[in-house]
Design an enzyme around this catalytic site. Structure first.
Site, short mmCIF file in Angstrom:
data_model
loop_
_atom_site.label_atom_id
_atom_site.label_comp_id
_atom_site.label_asym_id
_atom_site.label_seq_id
_atom_site.Cartn_x
_atom_site.Cartn_y
_atom_site.Cartn_z
N ARG A 180 46.80 50.25 37.36
CA ARG A 180 45.68 50.33 36.43
C ARG A 180 45.13 51.75 36.45
NH1 ARG A 180 42.20 45.63 39.28
NH2 ARG A 180 43.55 43.81 38.89
N HIS A 196 45.32 49.20 42.98
CA HIS A 196 45.98 49.17 41.68
C HIS A 196 45.98 50.56 41.05
CE1 HIS A 196 46.67 44.86 40.98
NE2 HIS A 196 45.51 44.63 41.59
N ASP A 203 49.62 41.89 41.24
CA ASP A 203 48.99 40.57 41.24
C ASP A 203 50.04 39.55 40.84
OD1 ASP A 203 46.55 41.58 42.00
OD2 ASP A 203 45.77 41.71 39.95
N TYR A 231 39.67 34.02 49.23
CA TYR A 231 39.02 35.33 49.17
C TYR A 231 38.35 35.43 47.80
CZ TYR A 231 38.15 40.32 49.48
OH TYR A 231 37.54 41.55 49.52
N HIS A 234 40.02 35.55 44.06
CA HIS A 234 41.48 35.52 44.20
C HIS A 234 42.03 34.10 44.33
CE1 HIS A 234 40.68 39.74 44.93
NE2 HIS A 234 41.97 39.99 44.78
N ASP A 236 43.01 32.44 41.79
CA ASP A 236 43.95 32.24 40.69
C ASP A 236 45.12 33.22 40.72
OD1 ASP A 236 42.57 34.52 40.05
OD2 ASP A 236 42.12 33.93 37.98
N HIS A 237 45.27 33.95 41.82
CA HIS A 237 46.43 34.82 41.98
C HIS A 237 46.52 35.28 43.42
CE1 HIS A 237 43.19 37.82 41.51
NE2 HIS A 237 44.00 38.70 42.09
N HIS A 239 47.22 38.75 45.49
CA HIS A 239 47.25 40.20 45.35
C HIS A 239 47.96 40.79 46.56
CE1 HIS A 239 45.47 44.32 44.95
NE2 HIS A 239 45.40 44.24 46.27
#
Length: 255
Positions: A180, A196, A203, A231, A234, A236-237, A239
């Site tokens: 990013r 990132h 991710d 955490y 997080h 839904d993914h 990292h």
């Protein structure tokens, strides 16, 4: 897996005992093979000659380290420094064991042949792409490091993911995002020091493995930052990232 007929020819040549001189490789190589190309460029990315072992140094070692970066041992991270020391030897041994090769820690034709099978002509591992690791912009600019460094860091991340994928039974790993720019990071509410922005992070979607299995496996493949279910932000993914320091937190997964 993307078809690579050139790689098949290289495999046959290496199997016949032919040695090739190294060709230059950078983070974004442009070399392509053609009928008139030098035989050393047949791999389309990077071709090794001879063997590498403890005590070797230079660009050939650095290129090897990128490709075995996912085999540093639990909780460790392999330095990409062009110096073939004990940690690189151990990573090569783990790579060799993972693919059923003689685990002597010496990188020779059998080891390089396997690497050639695992990489595409842009040096990415066959199951991951630069596009997956950058859904922010087209030129890797605007992060906390130069565009070239961000792209190079993402390449190492992809090889770590390739090792993790193999360890998890070669099931696909879904990458929802990676690099990013500062602007992209701000737009998604990323942390001000997010890895990132350095190209170190990815991710991951649940896929068929599930978030916790991904987080747990990541501990063995060179990721110094692992954040997952339990955490904040997080659930839904998962990292994963490289870089300095170590911070693992996925409480719902026992991490």
């Amino acid at each position: 897996m993307r078809p690579r007929p050139i790689r098949l020819l290289l495999t046959a040549l290496v199997g016949a005992g032919l040695a090739f001189a190294p060709v230059s490789a950078v983070a974004a190589p442009t070399a392509t093979a053609s009928a008139s190309a030098d035989v050393g460029a047949l791999d389309g990315c990077y071709t090794w000659s001879g063997t590498l072992s403890e005590g070797s140094s230079g660009e050939a070692v650095r290129q090897l380290q990128i490709r075995v970066a996912g085999y540093p041992g639990t909780g460790a991270q392999l330095a990409i420094d062009g110096q073939f020391g004990p940690a690189t030897k151990a990573a090569v041994q783990r790579f060799q064991s993972a693919y059923g090769l003689a685990a002597d820690g010496i990188a020779g034709p059998a080891t390089f042949n396997k690497i050639y099978q695992l990489q595409d002509d842009d040096c990415t591992p066959v199951n991951f792409t630069y596009a997956e690791l950058n859904r922010c912009n087209s030129d890797w600019s605007g992060g906390k490091v130069s565009a070239a460094t961000a792209r190079a860091n993402a390449l190492v991340t992809m090889w770590k993911l390739q090792a993790m994928r193999h360890a998890m039974g070669d099931k696909p790993i879904t990458v929802n995002g990676g690099f990013r720019s500062v602007t992209c990071n701000s737009n998604v509410g990323g942390a001000s020091n997010s890895r990132h922005m350095y190209g170190h992070a990815a991710d991951l979607g649940a896929g068929s493995q599930g978030f916790c299995a991904l987080a747990q496996a990541a501990r063995n493949h060179g990721f110094t930052e692992i954040l997952g279910p339990g955490y904040p932000g997080h659930n839904d993914h998962t990292h994963v990232a490289g870089g300095d320091g170590r911070f693992w937190s996925a409480p719902s997964c026992g991490i």
